[in-house]
Design a protein around this motif. Structure first.
Motif, mmCIF file in Angstrom:
data_model
loop_
_atom_site.group_PDB
_atom_site.id
_atom_site.type_symbol
_atom_site.label_atom_id
_atom_site.label_comp_id
_atom_site.label_asym_id
_atom_site.label_seq_id
_atom_site.Cartn_x
_atom_site.Cartn_y
_atom_site.Cartn_z
ATOM 1 N N THR A 49 -8.263 16.090 23.069
ATOM 2 C CA THR A 49 -7.141 15.165 22.929
ATOM 3 C C THR A 49 -7.255 14.123 24.039
ATOM 4 O OG1 THR A 49 -5.669 16.389 24.398
ATOM 5 C CG2 THR A 49 -5.663 17.022 22.064
ATOM 6 N N ARG A 50 -6.495 13.066 23.913
ATOM 7 C CA ARG A 50 -6.541 12.028 24.947
ATOM 8 C C ARG A 50 -5.964 12.536 26.266
ATOM 9 N NH1 ARG A 50 -6.290 6.373 21.715
ATOM 10 N NH2 ARG A 50 -7.696 7.111 20.107
ATOM 11 N N VAL A 51 -5.014 13.426 26.173
ATOM 12 C CA VAL A 51 -4.448 14.016 27.389
ATOM 13 C C VAL A 51 -5.500 14.865 28.092
ATOM 14 C CG1 VAL A 51 -2.712 15.639 28.266
ATOM 15 C CG2 VAL A 51 -2.091 13.984 26.496
ATOM 16 N N GLN A 52 -6.221 15.699 27.341
ATOM 17 C CA GLN A 52 -7.280 16.526 27.929
ATOM 18 C C GLN A 52 -8.393 15.643 28.496
ATOM 19 O OE1 GLN A 52 -8.156 18.754 24.377
ATOM 20 N NE2 GLN A 52 -7.015 20.568 25.078
ATOM 21 N N ALA A 53 -8.738 14.585 27.774
ATOM 22 C CA ALA A 53 -9.778 13.671 28.251
ATOM 23 C C ALA A 53 -9.335 13.026 29.555
ATOM 24 C CB ALA A 53 -10.062 12.599 27.199
ATOM 25 N N GLY A 54 -8.072 12.625 29.621
ATOM 26 C CA GLY A 54 -7.549 12.021 30.846
ATOM 27 C C GLY A 54 -7.606 12.979 32.014
ATOM 28 N N GLN A 55 -7.274 14.237 31.761
ATOM 29 C CA GLN A 55 -7.322 15.232 32.829
ATOM 30 C C GLN A 55 -8.756 15.451 33.308
ATOM 31 O OE1 GLN A 55 -5.366 18.520 30.929
ATOM 32 N NE2 GLN A 55 -3.322 17.860 31.581
ATOM 33 N N SER A 56 -9.705 15.484 32.402
ATOM 34 C CA SER A 56 -11.093 15.713 32.824
ATOM 35 C C SER A 56 -11.671 14.504 33.553
ATOM 36 C CB SER A 56 -11.970 16.088 31.633
ATOM 37 O OG SER A 56 -12.190 14.969 30.814
ATOM 38 N N LEU A 57 -11.185 13.290 33.228
ATOM 39 C CA LEU A 57 -11.673 12.082 33.897
ATOM 40 C C LEU A 57 -10.841 11.699 35.111
ATOM 41 C CD1 LEU A 57 -12.454 9.844 30.788
ATOM 42 C CD2 LEU A 57 -14.102 10.968 32.291
ATOM 43 N N GLY A 58 -9.681 12.348 35.264
ATOM 44 C CA GLY A 58 -8.812 12.018 36.402
ATOM 45 C C GLY A 58 -8.022 10.738 36.188
ATOM 46 N N ILE A 59 -7.745 10.396 34.921
ATOM 47 C CA ILE A 59 -6.938 9.221 34.605
ATOM 48 C C ILE A 59 -5.843 9.622 33.634
ATOM 49 C CG2 ILE A 59 -8.804 7.557 35.025
ATOM 50 C CD1 ILE A 59 -9.345 7.464 32.049
ATOM 51 N N SER A 60 -4.926 8.720 33.351
ATOM 52 C CA SER A 60 -3.816 9.047 32.460
ATOM 53 C C SER A 60 -4.254 8.940 30.998
ATOM 54 C CB SER A 60 -2.646 8.090 32.710
ATOM 55 O OG SER A 60 -2.978 6.787 32.302
ATOM 56 N N ALA A 61 -3.457 9.539 30.124
ATOM 57 C CA ALA A 61 -3.737 9.463 28.690
ATOM 58 C C ALA A 61 -3.660 8.018 28.215
ATOM 59 C CB ALA A 61 -2.750 10.329 27.923
ATOM 60 N N ARG A 62 -2.786 7.233 28.817
ATOM 61 C CA ARG A 62 -2.668 5.817 28.465
ATOM 62 C C ARG A 62 -3.965 5.067 28.773
ATOM 63 N NH1 ARG A 62 -2.933 1.778 26.464
ATOM 64 N NH2 ARG A 62 -1.743 -0.115 26.781
ATOM 65 N N GLN A 63 -4.593 5.399 29.906
ATOM 66 C CA GLN A 63 -5.855 4.755 30.251
ATOM 67 C C GLN A 63 -6.972 5.204 29.313
ATOM 68 O OE1 GLN A 63 -6.154 2.207 32.373
ATOM 69 N NE2 GLN A 63 -3.942 2.422 32.448
ATOM 70 N N VAL A 64 -6.925 6.434 28.844
ATOM 71 C CA VAL A 64 -7.909 6.899 27.863
ATOM 72 C C VAL A 64 -7.750 6.091 26.579
ATOM 73 C CG1 VAL A 64 -8.668 8.857 26.446
ATOM 74 C CG2 VAL A 64 -8.066 9.212 28.841
ATOM 75 N N THR A 65 -6.504 5.847 26.168
ATOM 76 C CA THR A 65 -6.239 5.029 24.987
ATOM 77 C C THR A 65 -6.809 3.629 25.174
ATOM 78 O OG1 THR A 65 -4.224 6.280 24.553
ATOM 79 C CG2 THR A 65 -4.424 4.138 23.480
ATOM 80 N N ARG A 66 -6.621 3.063 26.353
ATOM 81 C CA ARG A 66 -7.147 1.732 26.655
ATOM 82 C C ARG A 66 -8.672 1.731 26.583
ATOM 83 N NH1 ARG A 66 -9.487 -0.517 30.623
ATOM 84 N NH2 ARG A 66 -9.226 1.227 32.024
ATOM 85 N N LEU A 67 -9.308 2.761 27.159
ATOM 86 C CA LEU A 67 -10.769 2.863 27.111
ATOM 87 C C LEU A 67 -11.278 3.036 25.679
ATOM 88 C CD1 LEU A 67 -11.514 5.140 30.201
ATOM 89 C CD2 LEU A 67 -12.027 2.711 29.958
ATOM 90 N N CYS A 68 -10.559 3.811 24.880
ATOM 91 C CA CYS A 68 -10.955 3.994 23.477
ATOM 92 C C CYS A 68 -10.921 2.657 22.742
ATOM 93 C CB CYS A 68 -10.034 5.002 22.782
ATOM 94 S SG CYS A 68 -10.303 6.705 23.269
ATOM 95 N N GLY A 69 -9.885 1.881 22.985
ATOM 96 C CA GLY A 69 -9.787 0.564 22.355
ATOM 97 C C GLY A 69 -10.904 -0.356 22.796
ATOM 98 N N ALA A 70 -11.210 -0.353 24.085
ATOM 99 C CA ALA A 70 -12.291 -1.188 24.604
ATOM 100 C C ALA A 70 -13.627 -0.760 24.008
ATOM 101 C CB ALA A 70 -12.341 -1.113 26.132
ATOM 102 N N PHE A 71 -13.812 0.546 23.862
ATOM 103 C CA PHE A 71 -15.068 1.048 23.298
ATOM 104 C C PHE A 71 -15.188 0.659 21.826
ATOM 105 C CE2 PHE A 71 -17.730 4.239 21.256
ATOM 106 C CZ PHE A 71 -18.883 4.092 22.001
ATOM 107 N N GLN A 72 -14.090 0.739 21.084
ATOM 108 C CA GLN A 72 -14.134 0.370 19.674
ATOM 109 C C GLN A 72 -14.393 -1.127 19.491
ATOM 110 O OE1 GLN A 72 -10.382 2.023 18.366
ATOM 111 N NE2 GLN A 72 -11.413 3.766 17.408
ATOM 112 N N ARG A 73 -13.835 -1.956 20.378
ATOM 113 C CA ARG A 73 -14.015 -3.406 20.281
ATOM 114 C C ARG A 73 -15.402 -3.847 20.719
ATOM 115 N NH1 ARG A 73 -9.189 -3.258 22.651
ATOM 116 N NH2 ARG A 73 -10.038 -3.828 24.673
ATOM 117 N N GLU A 74 -15.876 -3.296 21.865
ATOM 118 C CA GLU A 74 -17.075 -3.833 22.505
ATOM 119 C C GLU A 74 -18.234 -2.847 22.596
ATOM 120 O OE1 GLU A 74 -16.059 -5.697 26.267
ATOM 121 O OE2 GLU A 74 -13.967 -5.730 25.603
ATOM 122 N N GLY A 75 -18.022 -1.630 22.187
ATOM 123 C CA GLY A 75 -19.070 -0.618 22.322
ATOM 124 C C GLY A 75 -19.147 -0.146 23.766
#
Length: 153
Positions: A49-75
């Motif tokens: 989940t994005r929450v679990q991903a955030g915990q493993s990366l040391g960032i918030s779930a909101r930042q994981v959502t932002r990174l997912c969007g950036a990855f989908q837009r720009e690879g």
């Protein structure tokens, strides 16, 4: 921190959830960015989940959502820091650094960083921290830190 070069193609996550290379590009990714890519792959595969991903990366779930969007837009390029290669906001302009070196060579050759700093502020209107002056003088070869006395017994 050591990085890795993704050469000639950019990483994409396919519909099957695997990393694939597409679109020509030369991309340098740090180890941190590669870790983010691997975790995002697990998010897109719905293994995390994005929450679990955030915990493993040391960032918030909101930042994981932002990174997912950036990855989908720009690879993978969306995960690379945009600050890389830029000059920092606190960087002293080279002209001031050169002026400090020139004034020190001309007038204050025998003084240490603290006194040079005081004289620059009083007589030339250049207000810098003592440590900044010390670093400038050290780089220019005008100041060498005192070595600690050896403790011989």
């Amino acid at each position: 921190m050591r990085g890795s070069v993704v050469s000639r193609s950019e990483l994409q996550i396919s519909d099957s959830g695997n990393l694939e290379m597409s679109e020509p590009a030369a991309l340098v990714m740090s180890a941190k960015e590669i870790d983010r890519l691997r975790v995002l792959q697990l998010v897109f595969q719905r293994r995390l989940t994005r929450v679990q991903a955030g915990q493993s990366l040391g960032i918030s779930a909101r930042q994981v959502t932002r990174l997912c969007g950036a990855f989908q837009r720009e690879g993978a390029a969306g995960l690379v820091s945009r600050k890389r290669g830029r000059v920092g906001n606190r960087r002293l302009p080279p002209e001031i650094e050169a002026q400090v070196v020139a004034l020190t060579r001309q007038f204050y050759q025998d003084l240490g960083p603290t006194l040079v700093r005081q004289r620059l502020a009083e007589q030339h209107g250049i207000n810098l921290a003592k440590e900044t002056v010390r670093k400038i003088l050290s780089r220019a070869g005008l100041w060498f830190p005192k070595t600690a006395p050896s403790q011989e017994k």
